[in-house]
Design an enzyme around this catalytic site. Structure first.
Site, short mmCIF file in Angstrom:
data_model
loop_
_atom_site.label_atom_id
_atom_site.label_comp_id
_atom_site.label_asym_id
_atom_site.label_seq_id
_atom_site.Cartn_x
_atom_site.Cartn_y
_atom_site.Cartn_z
N TYR A 189 -1.36 -0.79 10.97
CA TYR A 189 -1.70 -1.39 9.67
C TYR A 189 -0.59 -1.08 8.66
O TYR A 189 -0.07 -1.97 8.00
CB TYR A 189 -3.04 -0.85 9.16
CG TYR A 189 -3.18 -1.03 7.68
CD1 TYR A 189 -3.02 0.04 6.81
CD2 TYR A 189 -3.42 -2.29 7.14
CE1 TYR A 189 -3.10 -0.13 5.44
CE2 TYR A 189 -3.52 -2.48 5.77
CZ TYR A 189 -3.33 -1.39 4.93
OH TYR A 189 -3.42 -1.56 3.57
N LYS A 249 2.37 -3.58 6.56
CA LYS A 249 2.71 -3.60 5.13
C LYS A 249 4.22 -3.39 4.98
O LYS A 249 4.89 -4.08 4.21
CB LYS A 249 1.95 -2.50 4.38
CG LYS A 249 0.45 -2.74 4.27
CD LYS A 249 0.13 -4.01 3.51
CE LYS A 249 -1.36 -4.16 3.24
NZ LYS A 249 -1.69 -5.45 2.59
N SER A 265 0.83 -1.21 0.00
CA SER A 265 0.00 0.00 0.00
C SER A 265 0.86 1.25 0.00
O SER A 265 1.96 1.26 0.56
CB SER A 265 -0.89 0.00 1.25
OG SER A 265 -1.46 1.27 1.46
C1 WQD Z 1 -9.63 9.99 1.05
C2 WQD Z 1 -9.95 11.44 1.36
C3 WQD Z 1 -10.43 11.80 3.68
C4 WQD Z 1 -14.19 9.73 4.02
C5 WQD Z 1 -7.07 4.95 2.93
C6 WQD Z 1 -6.13 4.22 3.81
C7 WQD Z 1 -5.00 3.65 3.00
C8 WQD Z 1 -5.54 2.84 1.84
C9 WQD Z 1 -6.57 3.62 1.02
C10 WQD Z 1 -5.35 0.51 2.38
C11 WQD Z 1 -9.31 11.91 2.68
C12 WQD Z 1 -11.64 12.15 2.82
C13 WQD Z 1 -13.02 10.26 3.51
C14 WQD Z 1 -15.25 10.61 4.37
C15 WQD Z 1 -13.90 12.48 3.69
N1 WQD Z 1 -6.12 1.65 2.30
N2 WQD Z 1 -12.89 11.59 3.35
N3 WQD Z 1 -15.07 11.96 4.19
O1 WQD Z 1 -7.23 7.97 3.71
O2 WQD Z 1 -6.34 8.34 1.36
O3 WQD Z 1 -6.41 6.03 2.31
O4 WQD Z 1 -7.56 4.08 1.94
O5 WQD Z 1 -4.23 0.36 2.00
O6 WQD Z 1 -4.25 2.82 3.85
O7 WQD Z 1 -5.58 5.17 4.71
O8 WQD Z 1 -8.53 7.18 1.66
O9 WQD Z 1 -10.93 7.23 1.12
O10 WQD Z 1 -10.23 7.16 3.57
O11 WQD Z 1 -9.90 9.24 2.24
O12 WQD Z 1 -13.77 13.71 3.53
O13 WQD Z 1 -16.36 10.20 4.86
O14 WQD Z 1 -11.36 11.57 1.56
O15 WQD Z 1 -10.32 12.69 4.78
O16 WQD Z 1 -8.94 13.27 2.56
P1 WQD Z 1 -7.08 7.48 2.31
P2 WQD Z 1 -9.96 7.64 2.19
#
Ligand code: WQD
Length: 347
Positions: free
Chosen positions: A148, A152, A124
């Site tokens: 987590y 990885k 990841s």
């Molecule tokens: C993206 C953006 C949130 C939800 C995560 C894991 C990473 C990987 C991919 C496994 C951010 C914003 C989100 C919401 C929001 N997973 N958001 N409201 O954090 O980049 O990565 O998933 O490997 O390990 O950390 O993805 O989709 O959670 O967030 O505003 O209800 O959307 O704050 O800016 P992220 P995400």
């Protein structure tokens, strides 16, 4: 063609990869304990691919089960099995380290014993130190913000050391950015348990009426519209990336680390607007506080994937959001059939 063992193959990325592998003529054996997925997925994979994968119910930490499964003529392994909830890993680090590391140690020990030394590992972009300079290349500094992420990182270390110890190993470490979307058939897709942590499944659950509104985690970041930018990649592109990785793995030796991303960043607001435009559905949202640990910007330098695997992403965010909605609309409660069939207990 080859016979590929896919651990965690009933999961979101695993199921889409299995469909793609079957479509390319490979035989597939799925090992999954279905703790974070549903048996329904197996039928859907067969339905889409027109060919059934073999299925082994169990935990990849079960040494005897892994040994028996590998003995069935496996040529290579794609290792997805592992827990991936960032927040949960902070609350329960021992469970995460035990599950995510033991699974790799048992699997590789039994592969070594069986003389099967071709492995693609599901890593990841979370292993990159945040905030990272963008675009993020494979040589960027590594540092994790959650147990987590560290699992990885540690698995990558274990596998890299294994490759150094025995040159006949062929190992690919694939660092995914933000996987979203669904197979265009709408028959398989992302089905998070409970309240979605990630942006796109939360949006689709708002659109289908399971959530009242989306909370945007902060709009005061140093980005053009103030919301965080990410490299969202269609799960279909990820699946084709794994087919390219397996093909590479079957022909080479040594260890390679490759980003699977599009190289394009999109903000939270851009994702909301794209969803509304491509699907004709309004997504009510409120601006909330920043989410701890969020980096303002993250998107891949995908050039190594093109150079090493001859692979590049083909789909844009409109395709991702169209397919994500098509899946959610056709499966409002995901794979769990609503328990409307359950006979209410006679109180
Ligand atoms: C993206 C953006 C949130 C939800 C995560 C894991 C990473 C990987 C991919 C496994 C951010 C914003 C989100 C919401 C929001 N997973 N958001 N409201 O954090 O980049 O990565 O998933 O490997 O390990 O950390 O993805 O989709 O959670 O967030 O505003 O209800 O959307 O704050 O800016 P992220 P995400």
């Amino acid at each position: 063609m080859a016979k590929i063992l896919v651990t965690g193959g009933a999961g979101f990325i695993g199921s889409h990869t299995c469909v793609e592998l079957l479509g390319h003529g490979h035989d597939v054996v799925i090992l999954d304990h279905l703790g974070n997925s549903s048996r329904v997925v197996l039928d859907r994979i067969s339905e889409i691919a027109g060919k059934k994968p073999d299925f082994v119910l169990g935990d990849v930490r079960d040494r005897d089960l892994v040994r028996d499964t590998l003995a069935a003529g496996i040529d290579a392994v794609i290792h997805f099995a592992g827990w991936k909830a960032v927040g949960e890993s902070v609350e329960q680090p021992l469970r995460y380290y035990t599950n995510n590391l033991d699974s790799t140690l048992v699997l590789c020990g039994e592969m070594e014993r069986a003389g099967i030394r071709r492995l693609v590992f599901s890593s990841s972009a979370t292993v990159y130190r945040s905030p990272a300079e963008v675009p993020v290349g494979e040589g960027a500094p590594l540092w994790c913000d959650s147990p987590y992420g560290w699992t990885k990182f540690m698995n990558e270390r274990i596998l890299s050391d294994l490759a150094v110890s025995e040159p006949s190993w062929s190992i690919l470490l694939l660092r995914y950015f933000n996987p979203v979307g669904a197979h265009p058939s709408g028959r398989i897709g992302e089905d998070p348990a409970g309240i979605p942590n990630n942006l796109v499944p939360y949006i689709t659950q708002v659109a289908v009426g399971r959530r009242e509104f989306l909370t945007v985690n902060g709009n005061d970041y140093p980005t053009p519209d103030g919301t965080c930018i990410r490299d969202y990649i269609h799960v279909q592109d990820l699946a084709s990336g794994h087919v390219a990785a397996i093909d590479y793995c079957l022909k080479h030796q040594g260890v390679e680390t490759v980003n699977l991303g599009t190289g394009t960043g999109s903000s939270v607001m851009e994702m909301i607007q794209a969803f509304e435009q491509v699907n004709g559905i309004r997504i009510p949202f409120r601006i909330g506080p920043r989410r701890p640990g969020d980096a303002p910007m993250s998107f891949a330098d995908p050039s190594r994937a093109a150079a090493v695997l001859g692979w590049r992403a083909r789909y844009g965010i409109r395709d991702m959001l169209r397919d994500a909605w098509h899946w959610q609309q056709a499966n409002p409660t995901g794979y769990q059939q609503p328990d409307i069939d359950r006979v209410p207990s006679a109180d």
